[in-house]
Write an enzyme that holds these catalytic residues in place. Structure first.
Site, PDB file in Angstrom:
ATOM      1  N   LEU A   1      10.174  72.754  26.921  1.00  0.00           N
ATOM      2  CA  LEU A   1       9.957  72.241  28.277  1.00  0.00           C
ATOM      3  C   LEU A   1      11.192  71.428  28.641  1.00  0.00           C
ATOM      4  CD1 LEU A   1       7.908  71.307  30.665  1.00  0.00           C
ATOM      5  CD2 LEU A   1       7.519  69.325  29.253  1.00  0.00           C
TER       6      LEU A   1
ATOM      7  N   HIS B   1       3.343  49.665  35.386  1.00  0.00           N
ATOM      8  CA  HIS B   1       4.479  50.508  34.981  1.00  0.00           C
ATOM      9  C   HIS B   1       4.354  50.885  33.500  1.00  0.00           C
ATOM     10  CE1 HIS B   1       6.189  49.924  38.850  1.00  0.00           C
ATOM     11  NE2 HIS B   1       6.552  48.667  38.674  1.00  0.00           N
TER      12      HIS B   1
ATOM     13  N   ASP C   1       3.357  57.637  41.827  1.00  0.00           N
ATOM     14  CA  ASP C   1       3.191  56.427  42.646  1.00  0.00           C
ATOM     15  C   ASP C   1       1.843  55.756  42.370  1.00  0.00           C
ATOM     16  OD1 ASP C   1       3.981  54.550  44.497  1.00  0.00           O
ATOM     17  OD2 ASP C   1       3.361  55.726  46.242  1.00  0.00           O
TER      18      ASP C   1
HETATM   19  C1  IPE Z   1       8.647  56.654  45.376  1.00  0.00           C
HETATM   20  O1  IPE Z   1       7.711  55.635  45.280  1.00  0.00           O
HETATM   21  C2  IPE Z   1       9.628  56.562  44.266  1.00  0.00           C
HETATM   22  C3  IPE Z   1       9.101  56.673  42.897  1.00  0.00           C
HETATM   23  C4  IPE Z   1       7.912  56.992  42.519  1.00  0.00           C
HETATM   24  C5  IPE Z   1      10.076  56.421  41.900  1.00  0.00           C
HETATM   25  P1  IPE Z   1       7.768  54.362  46.232  1.00  0.00           P
HETATM   26  O2  IPE Z   1       6.522  53.621  45.986  1.00  0.00           O
HETATM   27  O3  IPE Z   1       9.039  53.629  46.054  1.00  0.00           O
HETATM   28  O4  IPE Z   1       7.770  55.050  47.668  1.00  0.00           O
HETATM   29  P2  IPE Z   1       7.584  54.419  49.132  1.00  0.00           P
HETATM   30  O5  IPE Z   1       8.612  53.358  49.295  1.00  0.00           O
HETATM   31  O6  IPE Z   1       6.195  53.846  49.203  1.00  0.00           O
HETATM   32  O7  IPE Z   1       7.744  55.570  50.066  1.00  0.00           O
HETATM   33  C1  IPE Z   2       5.636  53.877  41.346  1.00  0.00           C
HETATM   34  O1  IPE Z   2       4.657  52.925  41.490  1.00  0.00           O
HETATM   35  C2  IPE Z   2       6.692  53.469  40.339  1.00  0.00           C
HETATM   36  C3  IPE Z   2       8.007  53.176  40.918  1.00  0.00           C
HETATM   37  C4  IPE Z   2       8.374  53.313  42.151  1.00  0.00           C
HETATM   38  C5  IPE Z   2       8.995  52.666  39.983  1.00  0.00           C
HETATM   39  P1  IPE Z   2       4.832  51.734  42.513  1.00  0.00           P
HETATM   40  O2  IPE Z   2       5.522  50.610  41.806  1.00  0.00           O
HETATM   41  O3  IPE Z   2       5.475  52.192  43.765  1.00  0.00           O
HETATM   42  O4  IPE Z   2       3.331  51.340  42.782  1.00  0.00           O
HETATM   43  P2  IPE Z   2       2.687  50.926  44.184  1.00  0.00           P
HETATM   44  O5  IPE Z   2       2.993  52.007  45.152  1.00  0.00           O
HETATM   45  O6  IPE Z   2       3.294  49.621  44.567  1.00  0.00           O
HETATM   46  O7  IPE Z   2       1.228  50.815  43.878  1.00  0.00           O
HETATM   47 MG    MG Z   3       4.776  52.935  45.522  1.00  0.00          MG
END
Ligand code: IPE
Ligand code: IPE
Ligand code: MG
Length: 259
Positions: free
Chosen positions: A135, A41, A24
């Site tokens: 792995l 990303h 995240d």
């Molecule tokens: C969780 O991240 C899912 C992934 C990393 C794929 P999110 O950023 O979507 O989670 P929430 O919505 O903040 O809980």
């Molecule tokens: C996690 O990073 C990646 C996915 C959920 C695909 P986020 O896109 O949730 O990044 P933040 O949380 O908005 O910074």
């Molecule tokens: Mg996020």
């Protein structure tokens, strides 16, 4: 699942056998730099590459990465479609390298929601790397922990309709979960500062050590991984027992090893 932490006390390896990660913070990493979220990303993909290499070097056997949750469809259409395109291009570009390094790739989740081209790329990548043993890298895509439990229960009912309620044991049930072939994660890591599970491996995380860091995923480097593993190594994994029991058992194991 090879053994259940609620049925028997599992081994507690120094290096986690299985690490599960919620990657995240990509969006915030980019926003902080006045970049579009997609830049986060893309940078996150580099971190994945490095993470796979580091885990393989450390002797981690299973690495499971949450790439797209069943709730991530709620994001703006443009971001979802960018993520899908990125996923396809990563599959196309990385699979040969994974294969050369002996890494097996699996993708778990409700793949039926994906574009047929993406589904095909996934099947090809899984097939190509199926015999690798260094792995096992599992990508959770359109995955949700609740979905996993429900799809497992449905498959159990379809495949074994004659079971009595008493026959619906943990053992009978877990074989239908997406991660049935992997041990339960020893270590869970969530980057990006949030302290929640966000519908990741709800069943499998029952006794996993949880580690949360404020570091955004694109910045999660080798050193950050070592910090997480160090934190894991300092935990006492009791699985319901007392501390005295755990210590007595590890003393007995050491004494046996010394004989
Ligand atoms: C969780 O991240 C899912 C992934 C990393 C794929 P999110 O950023 O979507 O989670 P929430 O919505 O903040 O809980
Ligand atoms: C996690 O990073 C990646 C996915 C959920 C695909 P986020 O896109 O949730 O990044 P933040 O949380 O908005 O910074
Ligand atoms: Mg996020």
């Amino acid at each position: 699942m090879t053994s259940s932490s609620t049925q028997a006390v599992p081994d507690t390896p120094q290096i986690p056998r299985h690490i599960a990660v919620i990657m995240d913070g990509n969006g915030r990493w980019a926003t902080k730099r006045f970049l579009p979220r997609v830049a986060g990303h893309k940078k996150g993909v580099e971190t994945v590459r490095e993470m796979v290499r580091n885990c393989a070097e450390l002797g981690v056997e299973y690495l499971t990465l949450f790439a797209f949750s069943s709730e991530n469809w709620r994001r703006p259409k443009e971001e979802v479609s960018l993520l899908m395109r990125l996923f396809i291009s990563v599959l196309e570009n990385e699979v040969s390298r994974l294969n050369e390094n002996g890494i097996r790739l699996r993708v778990v989740g409700d793949l039926s929601a994906f574009d047929p081209a993406l589904q095909k790329a996934i099947a090809t990548a899984e097939h190509k790397t199926a015999a690798n043993t260094k792995l096992c890298l599992t990508i959770a895509a359109n995955y949700g922990g609740r979905w996993d439990v429900l799809q497992a229960m449905r498959r159990l009912l379809v495949e074994q309709p004659g079971l009595t309620p008493e026959q619906v044991t943990e053992e009978a049930f877990v074989r239908y979960l997406c991660m049935a072939d992997a041990p339960e994660p020893d270590l869970f890591i969530r980057t990006g500062g949030e302290k929640r599970i966000s519908n990741f491996l709800l069943w499998q995380l029952a006794y996993t050590e949880l580690y949360f860091t404020d570091t955004f995923w694109p910045d999660f480097d080798r050193n950050a991984l070592h910090q997480a593993i160090l934190s894991y190594q300092q935990r006492e994994r009791r699985f319901g027992r007392t501390s005295a029991q755990v210590q007595a058992e590890s003393a007995a194991v050491s004494a046996q090893a010394a004989c």
